[in-house]
Design a protein around this motif. Structure first.
Motif, PDB file in Angstrom:
ATOM      1  N   GLY A   9      49.190  14.662 -96.460  1.00 18.12           N
ATOM      2  CA  GLY A   9      50.218  13.758 -95.916  1.00 18.12           C
ATOM      3  C   GLY A   9      50.912  14.422 -94.735  1.00 18.12           C
ATOM      4  N   HIS A  10      52.234  14.214 -94.610  1.00 17.71           N
ATOM      5  CA  HIS A  10      52.954  14.767 -93.452  1.00 17.71           C
ATOM      6  C   HIS A  10      52.812  16.279 -93.386  1.00 17.71           C
ATOM      7  CE1 HIS A  10      55.079  10.836 -93.824  1.00 17.71           C
ATOM      8  NE2 HIS A  10      54.902  10.899 -92.525  1.00 17.71           N
ATOM      9  N   MET A  11      53.116  16.966 -94.481  1.00 19.53           N
ATOM     10  CA  MET A  11      53.102  18.429 -94.446  1.00 19.53           C
ATOM     11  C   MET A  11      51.676  18.974 -94.495  1.00 19.53           C
ATOM     12  SD  MET A  11      54.373  21.198 -93.919  1.00 19.53           S
ATOM     13  CE  MET A  11      55.995  20.583 -93.490  1.00 19.53           C
ATOM     14  N   GLY A  12      50.835  18.397 -95.359  1.00 21.49           N
ATOM     15  CA  GLY A  12      49.445  18.851 -95.436  1.00 21.49           C
ATOM     16  C   GLY A  12      48.770  18.738 -94.082  1.00 21.49           C
ATOM     17  N   VAL A  32      39.197  19.368 -97.828  1.00 16.86           N
ATOM     18  CA  VAL A  32      40.451  18.625 -98.013  1.00 16.86           C
ATOM     19  C   VAL A  32      40.263  17.462 -98.973  1.00 16.86           C
ATOM     20  CG1 VAL A  32      42.275  17.295 -96.857  1.00 16.86           C
ATOM     21  CG2 VAL A  32      41.188  19.216 -95.663  1.00 16.86           C
ATOM     22  N   LYS A  33      41.121  17.435-100.005  1.00 16.03           N
ATOM     23  CA  LYS A  33      41.132  16.284-100.914  1.00 16.03           C
ATOM     24  C   LYS A  33      42.435  15.519-100.699  1.00 16.03           C
ATOM     25  CE  LYS A  33      41.085  14.669-105.641  1.00 16.03           C
ATOM     26  NZ  LYS A  33      42.119  13.681-105.300  1.00 16.03           N
ATOM     27  N   GLY A  34      42.298  14.252-100.337  1.00 15.90           N
ATOM     28  CA  GLY A  34      43.479  13.415-100.145  1.00 15.90           C
ATOM     29  C   GLY A  34      43.733  12.559-101.373  1.00 15.90           C
ATOM     30  N   GLY A  35      44.703  11.670-101.252  1.00 16.84           N
ATOM     31  CA  GLY A  35      45.026  10.750-102.340  1.00 16.84           C
ATOM     32  C   GLY A  35      44.278   9.437-102.179  1.00 16.84           C
ATOM     33  N   SER A  36      44.990   8.328-102.348  1.00 18.76           N
ATOM     34  CA  SER A  36      44.300   7.037-102.401  1.00 18.76           C
ATOM     35  C   SER A  36      44.550   6.134-101.200  1.00 18.76           C
ATOM     36  CB  SER A  36      44.738   6.304-103.677  1.00 18.76           C
ATOM     37  OG  SER A  36      46.146   6.241-103.715  1.00 18.76           O
ATOM     38  N   SER A  37      45.428   6.566-100.265  1.00 25.65           N
ATOM     39  CA  SER A  37      45.812   5.619 -99.201  1.00 25.65           C
ATOM     40  C   SER A  37      44.923   5.665 -97.967  1.00 25.65           C
ATOM     41  CB  SER A  37      47.256   5.897 -98.774  1.00 25.65           C
ATOM     42  OG  SER A  37      47.292   7.088 -98.015  1.00 25.65           O
ATOM     43  N   GLY A  38      44.005   6.618 -97.886  1.00 27.68           N
ATOM     44  CA  GLY A  38      43.115   6.702 -96.715  1.00 27.68           C
ATOM     45  C   GLY A  38      43.654   7.623 -95.616  1.00 27.68           C
ATOM     46  N   ALA A  67      49.803  20.244-101.357  1.00 34.40           N
ATOM     47  CA  ALA A  67      50.869  19.622-100.549  1.00 34.40           C
ATOM     48  C   ALA A  67      51.033  18.160-100.952  1.00 34.40           C
ATOM     49  CB  ALA A  67      50.536  19.754 -99.064  1.00 34.40           C
ATOM     50  N   THR A  68      51.143  17.957-102.259  1.00 37.28           N
ATOM     51  CA  THR A  68      51.385  16.594-102.749  1.00 37.28           C
ATOM     52  C   THR A  68      52.876  16.438-103.072  1.00 37.28           C
ATOM     53  OG1 THR A  68      51.050  17.209-105.048  1.00 37.28           O
ATOM     54  CG2 THR A  68      49.101  16.522-103.818  1.00 37.28           C
ATOM     55  N   GLY A  69      53.284  15.248-103.425  1.00 39.33           N
ATOM     56  CA  GLY A  69      54.661  15.021-103.840  1.00 39.33           C
ATOM     57  C   GLY A  69      55.013  15.973-104.986  1.00 39.33           C
ATOM     58  N   ALA A  94      55.139  22.526-102.264  1.00 40.58           N
ATOM     59  CA  ALA A  94      55.971  21.474-102.859  1.00 40.58           C
ATOM     60  C   ALA A  94      57.272  22.046-103.397  1.00 40.58           C
ATOM     61  CB  ALA A  94      55.204  20.794-103.983  1.00 40.58           C
ATOM     62  N   THR A  95      58.326  21.293-103.205  1.00 40.24           N
ATOM     63  CA  THR A  95      59.602  21.696-103.798  1.00 40.24           C
ATOM     64  C   THR A  95      59.583  21.319-105.285  1.00 40.24           C
ATOM     65  OG1 THR A  95      60.429  19.563-103.075  1.00 40.24           O
ATOM     66  CG2 THR A  95      60.960  21.447-101.686  1.00 40.24           C
ATOM     67  N   GLY A  96      60.587  21.766-106.025  1.00 44.64           N
ATOM     68  CA  GLY A  96      60.778  21.243-107.380  1.00 44.64           C
ATOM     69  C   GLY A  96      60.010  21.939-108.491  1.00 44.64           C
TER      70      GLY A  96
HETATM   71  N1  LIG Z   1      57.551  16.853 -94.954  1.00 44.14           N
HETATM   72  C1  LIG Z   1      58.135  18.041 -94.795  1.00 44.14           C
HETATM   73  O1  LIG Z   1      58.684  18.365 -93.735  1.00 44.14           O
HETATM   74  C2  LIG Z   1      58.098  19.043 -95.939  1.00 44.14           C
HETATM   75  C3  LIG Z   1      58.666  20.322 -95.735  1.00 44.14           C
HETATM   76  C4  LIG Z   1      58.573  21.272 -96.768  1.00 44.14           C
HETATM   77  C5  LIG Z   1      57.954  20.945 -97.977  1.00 44.14           C
HETATM   78  N2  LIG Z   1      57.443  19.683 -98.144  1.00 44.14           N
HETATM   79  C6  LIG Z   1      56.812  19.371 -99.431  1.00 44.14           C
HETATM   80  O2  LIG Z   1      55.461  19.032 -99.191  1.00 44.14           O
HETATM   81  C7  LIG Z   1      55.021  18.090-100.173  1.00 44.14           C
HETATM   82  C8  LIG Z   1      54.380  16.910 -99.460  1.00 44.14           C
HETATM   83  O3  LIG Z   1      55.359  16.306 -98.627  1.00 44.14           O
HETATM   84  P1  LIG Z   1      54.932  15.259 -97.507  1.00 44.14           P
HETATM   85  O4  LIG Z   1      56.131  15.003 -96.681  1.00 44.14           O
HETATM   86  O5  LIG Z   1      53.663  15.716 -96.859  1.00 44.14           O
HETATM   87  O6  LIG Z   1      54.608  13.988 -98.430  1.00 44.14           O
HETATM   88  P2  LIG Z   1      53.505  12.849 -98.184  1.00 44.14           P
HETATM   89  O7  LIG Z   1      53.413  12.550 -96.727  1.00 44.14           O
HETATM   90  O8  LIG Z   1      53.836  11.743 -99.132  1.00 44.14           O
HETATM   91  O9  LIG Z   1      52.147  13.546 -98.621  1.00 44.14           O
HETATM   92  C9  LIG Z   1      51.752  13.715 -99.951  1.00 44.14           C
HETATM   93  C10 LIG Z   1      50.262  13.484 -99.965  1.00 44.14           C
HETATM   94  O10 LIG Z   1      49.745  13.787-101.251  1.00 44.14           O
HETATM   95  C11 LIG Z   1      48.610  12.971-101.427  1.00 44.14           C
HETATM   96  N3  LIG Z   1      48.194  12.912-102.844  1.00 44.14           N
HETATM   97  C12 LIG Z   1      48.785  12.273-103.873  1.00 44.14           C
HETATM   98  N4  LIG Z   1      48.066  12.461-105.015  1.00 44.14           N
HETATM   99  C13 LIG Z   1      47.005  13.243-104.677  1.00 44.14           C
HETATM  100  C14 LIG Z   1      45.912  13.785-105.395  1.00 44.14           C
HETATM  101  N5  LIG Z   1      45.733  13.550-106.700  1.00 44.14           N
HETATM  102  N6  LIG Z   1      45.003  14.528-104.726  1.00 44.14           N
HETATM  103  C15 LIG Z   1      45.149  14.786-103.407  1.00 44.14           C
HETATM  104  N7  LIG Z   1      46.166  14.287-102.664  1.00 44.14           N
HETATM  105  C16 LIG Z   1      47.087  13.532-103.305  1.00 44.14           C
HETATM  106  C17 LIG Z   1      49.053  11.631-100.894  1.00 44.14           C
HETATM  107  O11 LIG Z   1      47.910  10.886-100.527  1.00 44.14           O
HETATM  108  P3  LIG Z   1      47.909   9.255-100.500  1.00 44.14           P
HETATM  109  O12 LIG Z   1      49.214   8.856 -99.873  1.00 44.14           O
HETATM  110  O13 LIG Z   1      46.717   8.971 -99.678  1.00 44.14           O
HETATM  111  O14 LIG Z   1      47.802   8.811-101.923  1.00 44.14           O
HETATM  112  C18 LIG Z   1      49.894  12.033 -99.667  1.00 44.14           C
HETATM  113  O15 LIG Z   1      49.147  11.990 -98.465  1.00 44.14           O
HETATM  114  C19 LIG Z   1      56.254  17.674-100.985  1.00 44.14           C
HETATM  115  O16 LIG Z   1      56.213  18.303-102.234  1.00 44.14           O
HETATM  116  C20 LIG Z   1      57.427  18.165-100.140  1.00 44.14           C
HETATM  117  O17 LIG Z   1      58.513  18.560-100.935  1.00 44.14           O
HETATM  118  C21 LIG Z   1      57.489  18.741 -97.160  1.00 44.14           C
END
Ligand SMILES: NC(=O)c1ccc[n+]([C@@H]2O[C@H](COP(=O)([O-])OP(=O)(O)OC[C@H]3O[C@@H](n4cnc5c(N)ncnc54)[C@H](OP(=O)(O)O)[C@@H]3O)[C@@H](O)[C@H]2O)c1
Length: 258
Positions: A9-12, A32-38, A67-69, A94-96
């Protein structure tokens, strides 16, 4: 070295772009393994890495990022653990969760790093806070640091401040983006073209940050250096204070960190 990603996603995707840009990994060595949204599929078309549909290829990776939720990280690690080879470095962004929680799910043969990056990692100018598992062998820690340092600056921190580190380094790019947009709105209202405003402001911020880093001067001292007596800058500073700028920023950090 093969590197794996769970989540793009954004961070990955920011980290994937940074690692490829730095030649830390070649596209054919990046799984790279993504989720379900493409999202991962669209990124794969642009960057040419190896898109994987399940966890089996993770066996070939020496370093794996997750780098998932935050809420689903430990559950995904539980599913992926049987496919990770001995001495794999698992870097969770990931946080948390804690290193200990991830380690408990993965077992002792996998070495956990908890690293909180920010989006500038995509241009190798990130700020990354990292916590390493206590018993991580030195050579593996060095490998993990090499990979992370190709994305930006890395600070090893105590786990109890990693959340605040993540807020200040990871959330603040959005605060800074709003500040840049607001400065440009001011410049435009004074008649300066918008594109030129953005260019000038971004370079000004880069210069201010470089000056702070290189001189190590207190921010107040740097501010004093810009404010000549009776000049325009101090009038702008007073206007910021009158409008609660300093408190607004402190409150933003507190709210983001709550
Ligand atoms: N954004 C930031 O600036 C930032 C900074 C520091 C830390 N983080 C941490 O990084 C993590 C991700 O944040 P984000 O902003 O990148 O969120 P995001 O854009 O929602 O990305 C999360 C990704 O995880 C994918 N995913 C879900 N289930 C999966 C699975 N079973 N296998 C593989 N991929 C899977 C989702 O794919 P689909 O949507 O395709 O299902 C989505 O693209 C979070 O834990 C966040 O706390 C983010």
């Amino acid at each position: 070295m093969n590197i794996g990603f769970i989540g793009a996603g954004h961070m990955g995707s920011a980290m994937i772009e940074g690692l490829l840009k730095a030649n830390t990994v070649a596209p054919e060595n990046l799984f790279v393994k993504g989720g379900s949204s493409g999202t991962a599929e669209a990124l794969q078309e642009k960057l040419g890495f190896r898109l994987i549909k399940d966890y089996t290829s993770l066996k070939e990776c020496q370093v794996i990022f997750i780098a998932t939720g935050a809420k689903i990280v430990l559950e995904i690690l539980k599913q992926a653990a049987p496919f990770m080879a001995k001495n794999t470095i698992l870097i969770s962004v990931a946080t948390g969760h804690t290193v200990e929680e991830a380690q408990a799910v993965l077992g002792e043969e996998i070495h956990v790093v908890h690293a909180i990056p920010n989006t500038p990692v995509s241009v190798n100018a990130g700020m990354i806070g990292a916590v390493f598992a206590n018993d991580m062998p030195g050579a593996l820690k060095a490998d993990a640091l090499n990979v992370l340092e190709s994305l930006g600056k890395v600070k090893e921190v105590n786990e109890h401040i990693l959340g605040t580190f993540g807020t200040v380094a990871g959330c603040s790019p959005a605060f800074v983006d709003i500040f840049m947009e607001a400065l440009a709105d001011g410049a435009v209202s004074q008649g300066m073209p918008r594109a030129l405003s953005y260019e000038v402001i971004a370079q000004m911020m880069l210069g201010s940050a470089t000056l702070a880093l290189e001189t190590q001067k207190h921010p107040g001292e740097l501010k004093d250096g810009v404010t000549s007596p009776g000049g325009s800058t101090i009038k702008g500073v007073a206007a910021l204070e009158k409008n609660g700028f300093r408190y607004a920023v402190i409150d933003a950090v507190n709210q983001a960190n709550s």
